[in-house]
Motif scaffolding. Structure first.
Motif, PDB file in Angstrom:
ATOM      1  N   ASP A  54      48.841  41.820  30.858  1.00  0.00           N
ATOM      2  CA  ASP A  54      47.464  41.600  30.445  1.00  0.00           C
ATOM      3  C   ASP A  54      46.657  41.382  31.719  1.00  0.00           C
ATOM      4  O   ASP A  54      46.752  40.332  32.362  1.00  0.00           O
ATOM      5  N   ARG A  55      45.870  42.374  32.096  1.00  0.00           N
ATOM      6  CA  ARG A  55      45.134  42.321  33.351  1.00  0.00           C
ATOM      7  C   ARG A  55      43.709  41.790  33.177  1.00  0.00           C
ATOM      8  O   ARG A  55      42.906  41.851  34.110  1.00  0.00           O
ATOM      9  N   THR A  56      43.421  41.264  32.004  1.00  0.00           N
ATOM     10  CA  THR A  56      42.100  40.650  31.801  1.00  0.00           C
ATOM     11  C   THR A  56      42.070  39.225  32.326  1.00  0.00           C
ATOM     12  O   THR A  56      41.019  38.596  32.355  1.00  0.00           O
ATOM     13  N   VAL A  57      43.235  38.703  32.706  1.00  0.00           N
ATOM     14  CA  VAL A  57      43.319  37.348  33.261  1.00  0.00           C
ATOM     15  C   VAL A  57      43.862  37.440  34.689  1.00  0.00           C
ATOM     16  O   VAL A  57      44.454  38.428  35.089  1.00  0.00           O
ATOM     17  N   ARG A  58      43.631  36.398  35.455  1.00  0.00           N
ATOM     18  CA  ARG A  58      44.116  36.321  36.835  1.00  0.00           C
ATOM     19  C   ARG A  58      44.913  35.049  37.016  1.00  0.00           C
ATOM     20  O   ARG A  58      44.400  33.970  36.725  1.00  0.00           O
ATOM     21  N   PRO A  59      46.163  35.163  37.496  1.00  0.00           N
ATOM     22  CA  PRO A  59      46.865  36.414  37.762  1.00  0.00           C
ATOM     23  C   PRO A  59      47.265  37.106  36.465  1.00  0.00           C
ATOM     24  O   PRO A  59      47.347  36.454  35.417  1.00  0.00           O
ATOM     25  N   PRO A  60      47.517  38.438  36.513  1.00  0.00           N
ATOM     26  CA  PRO A  60      47.946  39.140  35.305  1.00  0.00           C
ATOM     27  C   PRO A  60      49.206  38.499  34.730  1.00  0.00           C
ATOM     28  O   PRO A  60      50.071  38.040  35.469  1.00  0.00           O
TER      29      PRO A  60
END
Length: 296
Positions: free
Chosen positions: A49-55
């Protein structure tokens, strides 16, 4: 599908960060990201899920990690069958307890160059407890640590050397011997919450000092020995560390009863180095001669 990509996925799952995983895999961050993108394309799913950091791993990503564990274990077993037991082949991540790295890492690198030419190594230093945890979690393949309280059950340990503790002080402070130091001089104590610090603290409990005696805690062996060399107090350290940093005016006193720091090689019992601990341990050997002078 290349299992190398699955191993990278496993590493990301363990450390929780693309950047940390890239560092431990000796890859650039962009190369690791491309590898994961290629794996997602090959599998046809989103692993992160790359909508959060870190993925973070998606549910299907976590499922693939779990399914990869037995696959990679079987691959390791096949490789193990093919590898000779008297040599090291591949890349290994080794931890050194900080207080020993300055003395032992140069010899390790020199020995590895001549006796393990098919192996490559990456290193990190730290405190014994943190290094042990990283070996258990798979972030390190082995670590040289101080055995103050024993290693976790998941690890095997091989004692590499025992280094006797000695008191050290400037000769000008020694007219009344050890008793004079204990009764009248400040004590320089290396970090009591570390492996070596706990051993020092335990030993000092055997020696009575007047109530309110001054103890100065420092986190650097060289700084401690500089203070001792300046005649500012005394210390208790493994003899090799005293001999490395002491000046000609610093003398040592051996303990009434032998007490030593054990440096052990900690490895996972069923890990990549299982059966090869002695081969790795041989690379830690060094032609060190530490002769501590005594003062009665």
């Amino acid at each position: 599908m290349q299992t190398r990509s699955l191993r990278t996925l496993m590493r990301i799952s363990k450390v929780g960060s693309f950047a940390k995983a890239a560092e431990q895999q000796n890859m650039s961050l962009s190369a690791l990201s491309m590898q994961m993108k290629a794996l997602e394309t090959e599998l046809g799913v989103d692993l992160f899920d790359r909508t959060v950091r870190p993925p973070r791993l998606t549910p299907i990503g976590r499922a693939i990690v779990e399914a990869s564990i037995p696959l990679l274990q079987h691959e390791d077993s096949l490789l193990e069958i093919c590898r000779p037991t008297d040599t090291l082949v591949g890349h290994f991540r080794i931890g050194f307890v900080t207080t020993a790295a300055v003395r032992l890492l140069p010899g390790f690198l020199n020995n590895a160059k001549h006796h393990a030419p098919q192996a490559t190594f990456s290193f990190e230093t730290g405190l014994s407890k943190a290094l042990q945890e990283k070996v258990v979690s798979g972030q390190l393949d082995a670590a040289l640590v101080t055995d103050a309280e024993g290693v976790p059950d998941a690890l095997a340990e091989l004692v590499l050397r025992e280094e006797p503790f000695v008191f050290a002080a400037h000769e000008s402070l020694l007219k009344d011997g050890l008793g004079g130091l204990l009764n009248a001089q400040p004590f320089f104590h290396f970090m009591p919450d570390t492996g070596i610090g706990k051993l020092i603290a335990g030993e000092m409990l055997k020696h009575e000092r007047p109530k309110g005696s001054e103890t100065i805690v420092l986190d650097n062996l060289e700084a401690i020995m500089e203070c001792v060399s300046a005649g500012l107090g005394f210390t208790l350290l493994p003899a090799p560390d005293v001999m490395r940093y002491r000046s000609d005016d610093v003398k040592t006193i051996r303990l009434p009863q032998t007490s030593a720091r054990k440096l052990v090689l900690a490895t996972v019992r069923e890990g990549a180095l299982a059966g090869r601990e002695a081969v790795l341990a041989a690379l830690f050997s060094a032609d060190e001669t530490h002769v501590a002078s005594e003062k009665d």
